[in-house]
Design a protein around this motif. Structure first.
Motif, short mmCIF file in Angstrom:
data_model
loop_
_atom_site.label_atom_id
_atom_site.label_comp_id
_atom_site.label_asym_id
_atom_site.label_seq_id
_atom_site.Cartn_x
_atom_site.Cartn_y
_atom_site.Cartn_z
N LEU A 115 0.83 -1.19 0.00
CA LEU A 115 0.00 0.00 0.00
C LEU A 115 0.87 1.25 0.00
O LEU A 115 2.02 1.23 0.44
CB LEU A 115 -0.90 0.02 1.23
N LYS B 143 -1.50 7.17 0.38
CA LYS B 143 -2.79 7.63 -0.15
C LYS B 143 -3.84 6.52 -0.11
O LYS B 143 -5.05 6.80 -0.04
CB LYS B 143 -2.62 8.14 -1.59
N ASP B 144 -3.39 5.25 -0.14
CA ASP B 144 -4.33 4.13 -0.07
C ASP B 144 -4.92 3.95 1.32
O ASP B 144 -5.98 3.34 1.48
CB ASP B 144 -3.62 2.83 -0.48
N LYS C 288 5.36 3.15 -2.15
CA LYS C 288 4.93 1.95 -1.42
C LYS C 288 5.56 1.94 -0.02
O LYS C 288 6.74 2.28 0.15
CB LYS C 288 5.35 0.69 -2.17
#
Length: 283
Positions: free
Chosen positions: A87, A90-91, A122
């Motif tokens: 992830l 922003k996720d 990431k």
């Protein structure tokens, strides 16, 4: 905010029997060696392991009656857990919005920018310090009343540690009723942040003291055998044999300074108190 009364857990030869309290508006530290029972205590409070005995109350409610809605009021950082490395920051925003009804996405994104965390990168590519900042930011971004932080600064350099501590200080300054229970191996973090300390060793609390009292009143008396024999022992907590005689831990440093001016007496740091309480012998 949190009350633990004789929390008991048995793992083979290790047994935990822990009692402590975290008061409203206070930062409480839980210190001790690896394997002393710190992480087990955190897991029990969070309901991640079953109890063999004792009681836990969180925000005035028994842990057995603590609901998913109640857990919205907790912010958690565990030393051996984190987000999926696949992830990006922003996720996390929609995920945290769904998890916490009071998640403040604007505050979270502002803090992410403040601490130079990239939105698109990431998490697996983050440094240890970046991951630590992210975990703490997530814990403080949904208006939690109580933070439970197990080794949030482990493995961080001085600059990264100070950044994490700044997040916690700001969190506390926003609401005088908020509280934190934090464990750490880094004594400087504890000394600068915590209002009171619990020391755990082999599953038992062996000392509870206000941090200011510990730093102001505790001390180490360096005594040759003749001086040691002459000392009033009523305020000696532990002693340890040394090549010159004895090192003695006291919680009344000023008393010995006034009554034994010939004695060498040093102020006690958190590390020194931990060492003496664990390695020293009772009189």
């Amino acid at each position: 905010m949190l009350k633990i009364d004789h929390l008991q857990k048995q793992y083979g030869s290790f047994s935990l029997d822990c009692s402590l309290q975290v008061q409203p508006g206070c930062i409480t530290g839980l210190v001790g060696q690896n394997g002393a029972g710190k992480s087990t205590t955190f897991k029990a409070v969070l309901g991640l392991i079953s109890l063999d005995g004792g009681e836990i109350q969180i925000l005035g409610k028994d842990i057995g009656k603590f609901t998913a809605r109640d857990r919205q009021n907790l912010g958690v950082v565990l030393s051996n857990s984190g987000f999926s490395g696949y992830l990006a920051v922003k996720d996390l925003v929609p995920i945290l919005k769904n998890l916490y009804k009071d998640f403040d996405s604007a505050f979270f994104l502002q803090q992410v920018q403040k601490f130079d965390l990239p939105l698109d990168k990431k998490i697996m590519a983050f440094s240890t310090g970046m991951k630590a900042k992210l975990k703490v930011l997530c814990a403080v971004s949904h208006k939690a009343k109580l933070l439970l932080l197990d080794e949030p600064t482990a493995g961080l350099d001085v600059v990264a540690r100070e950044a994490v501590l700044d997040i916690l200080r700001e969190y506390m300054s926003e609401d005088e009723e908020r509280s934190i229970l934090i464990s750490s191996h880094v004594s400087s973090d504890i000394e600068s942040l915590c209002d009171d300390l619990y020391m755990i060793h082999k599953g038992r609390i062996i000392l509870h003291e206000d941090t200011d009292v510990l730093l102001d009143s505790y001390g180490l008396i360096k005594a040759a055998p003749k001086l040691y024999e002459a000392l009033d022992k009523q305020y000696i907590l532990r002693r340890r044999r040394e090549s010159y005689g004895f090192s003695c831990l006291t919680n009344q440093r000023q008393y010995y300074a006034e009554n034994y001016p010939q004695a060498a007496i040093e102020k006690g740091s958190v590390d020194e108190v931990i060492s003496m309480m664990i390695q020293g012998e009772e009189i």
